[in-house]
Design a protein around this motif. Sequence first.
Motif, PDB file in Angstrom:
ATOM      1  N   ASP A  49       0.848  -0.922   0.016  1.00  0.00           N
ATOM      2  CA  ASP A  49      -0.021   0.037  -0.065  1.00  0.00           C
ATOM      3  C   ASP A  49       0.830   1.245   0.159  1.00  0.00           C
ATOM      4  OD1 ASP A  49      -2.272  -1.444  -0.137  1.00  0.00           O
ATOM      5  OD2 ASP A  49      -2.719  -1.124   2.061  1.00  0.00           O
ATOM      6  N   SER A  50       2.237   1.252   0.143  1.00  0.00           N
ATOM      7  CA  SER A  50       2.824   2.328   0.370  1.00  0.00           C
ATOM      8  C   SER A  50       3.283   3.015  -1.096  1.00  0.00           C
ATOM      9  CB  SER A  50       4.417   1.896   0.888  1.00  0.00           C
ATOM     10  OG  SER A  50       4.020   1.737   2.255  1.00  0.00           O
ATOM     11  N   ARG A  51       3.476   4.581  -1.168  1.00  0.00           N
ATOM     12  CA  ARG A  51       3.901   4.997  -2.267  1.00  0.00           C
ATOM     13  C   ARG A  51       4.901   6.024  -2.086  1.00  0.00           C
ATOM     14  NH1 ARG A  51       1.067   1.625  -3.547  1.00  0.00           N
ATOM     15  NH2 ARG A  51      -0.563   1.429  -4.941  1.00  0.00           N
ATOM     16  N   ARG A  85       9.650  -5.628  -5.136  1.00  0.00           N
ATOM     17  CA  ARG A  85      10.246  -4.914  -6.561  1.00  0.00           C
ATOM     18  C   ARG A  85       9.928  -3.224  -6.197  1.00  0.00           C
ATOM     19  NH1 ARG A  85       6.893  -6.717 -10.748  1.00  0.00           N
ATOM     20  NH2 ARG A  85       7.718  -8.533 -10.365  1.00  0.00           N
ATOM     21  N   ILE A  86      10.907  -2.637  -6.295  1.00  0.00           N
ATOM     22  CA  ILE A  86      10.482  -0.950  -6.402  1.00  0.00           C
ATOM     23  C   ILE A  86      10.335  -0.673  -7.829  1.00  0.00           C
ATOM     24  CG2 ILE A  86      11.478   1.127  -5.639  1.00  0.00           C
ATOM     25  CD1 ILE A  86      13.252  -0.464  -3.756  1.00  0.00           C
ATOM     26  N   GLU A  87       9.218  -0.011  -8.253  1.00  0.00           N
ATOM     27  CA  GLU A  87       8.807   0.304  -9.715  1.00  0.00           C
ATOM     28  C   GLU A  87       8.764   1.622  -9.833  1.00  0.00           C
ATOM     29  OE1 GLU A  87       4.884  -1.676  -9.892  1.00  0.00           O
ATOM     30  OE2 GLU A  87       5.746  -3.699 -10.035  1.00  0.00           O
ATOM     31  N   GLY A  88       9.634   2.023 -10.472  1.00  0.00           N
ATOM     32  CA  GLY A  88       9.775   3.587 -10.887  1.00  0.00           C
ATOM     33  C   GLY A  88       8.944   4.175 -11.772  1.00  0.00           C
ATOM     34  N   ARG A 148       3.774  10.332 -10.772  1.00  0.00           N
ATOM     35  CA  ARG A 148       5.406  10.443 -10.610  1.00  0.00           C
ATOM     36  C   ARG A 148       5.645   9.898  -9.294  1.00  0.00           C
ATOM     37  NH1 ARG A 148       4.457  16.103 -12.050  1.00  0.00           N
ATOM     38  NH2 ARG A 148       4.214  16.574 -10.002  1.00  0.00           N
ATOM     39  N   ARG A 149       5.828   8.578  -9.414  1.00  0.00           N
ATOM     40  CA  ARG A 149       5.730   7.914  -8.214  1.00  0.00           C
ATOM     41  C   ARG A 149       6.736   6.427  -8.152  1.00  0.00           C
ATOM     42  NH1 ARG A 149       2.413   5.781 -11.698  1.00  0.00           N
ATOM     43  NH2 ARG A 149       1.844   3.539 -11.474  1.00  0.00           N
ATOM     44  N   ASP A 150       6.863   5.991  -7.089  1.00  0.00           N
ATOM     45  CA  ASP A 150       7.585   4.598  -6.764  1.00  0.00           C
ATOM     46  C   ASP A 150       6.285   3.917  -6.239  1.00  0.00           C
ATOM     47  OD1 ASP A 150      10.087   5.024  -7.858  1.00  0.00           O
ATOM     48  OD2 ASP A 150      11.020   5.040  -6.062  1.00  0.00           O
ATOM     49  N   ASP A 151       6.066   2.533  -6.661  1.00  0.00           N
ATOM     50  CA  ASP A 151       5.170   1.743  -6.210  1.00  0.00           C
ATOM     51  C   ASP A 151       5.806   0.431  -5.513  1.00  0.00           C
ATOM     52  OD1 ASP A 151       2.787   3.005  -7.097  1.00  0.00           O
ATOM     53  OD2 ASP A 151       2.855   2.216  -9.122  1.00  0.00           O
TER      54      ASP A 151
END
Length: 157
Positions: A49-51, A85-88, A148-151
């Motif tokens: 749930d973090s962004r 997995r950090i998704e840019g 403009r985020r990281d998921d």
Amino acid sequence: MKRYALIVALVMALAASIGCAKKTTTEPAYEQNTGVNPALQSAVQTITDSRVYFAFNKYNIESQYDAVLKQDADLMRQYPSIRVRIEGNCDERGTQEYNLALGERRARAVYDYFVANGVNPNQLEMISYGKENPAVLGTGEAVWSKNRRDDFRVIAE
């Protein structure tokens, strides 16, 4: 000719009844599975749930995300089986190549934050989607700011 039509109709009816047979299962529902660790599931949900959102053309992590990232890092240290997995991601402006590179820098910033806070690098991987994975479709700053985020995607628990 009528005989062949009757045989074809019977074969089709038989095939339809076999294909539509109701399957029964003896497996318990997921909620009843005693092998599930509720604390681990809660940790996975919190991380998912973090962004982290970024300013236009930036990849530095703003201080407002420190608490969220610290909590995620604590959970990953507590549960070393969790892999993330950090998704840019970027907004639609800019070229494909530029946005892929910016998305990678955004993912790298969070990766470095996690490692600096004690997360094992083997628990992390990164990917950049550039502008190809928008959270919101449209144009204008209200839309662009959400893209403009990281998921964070938990890929193993």
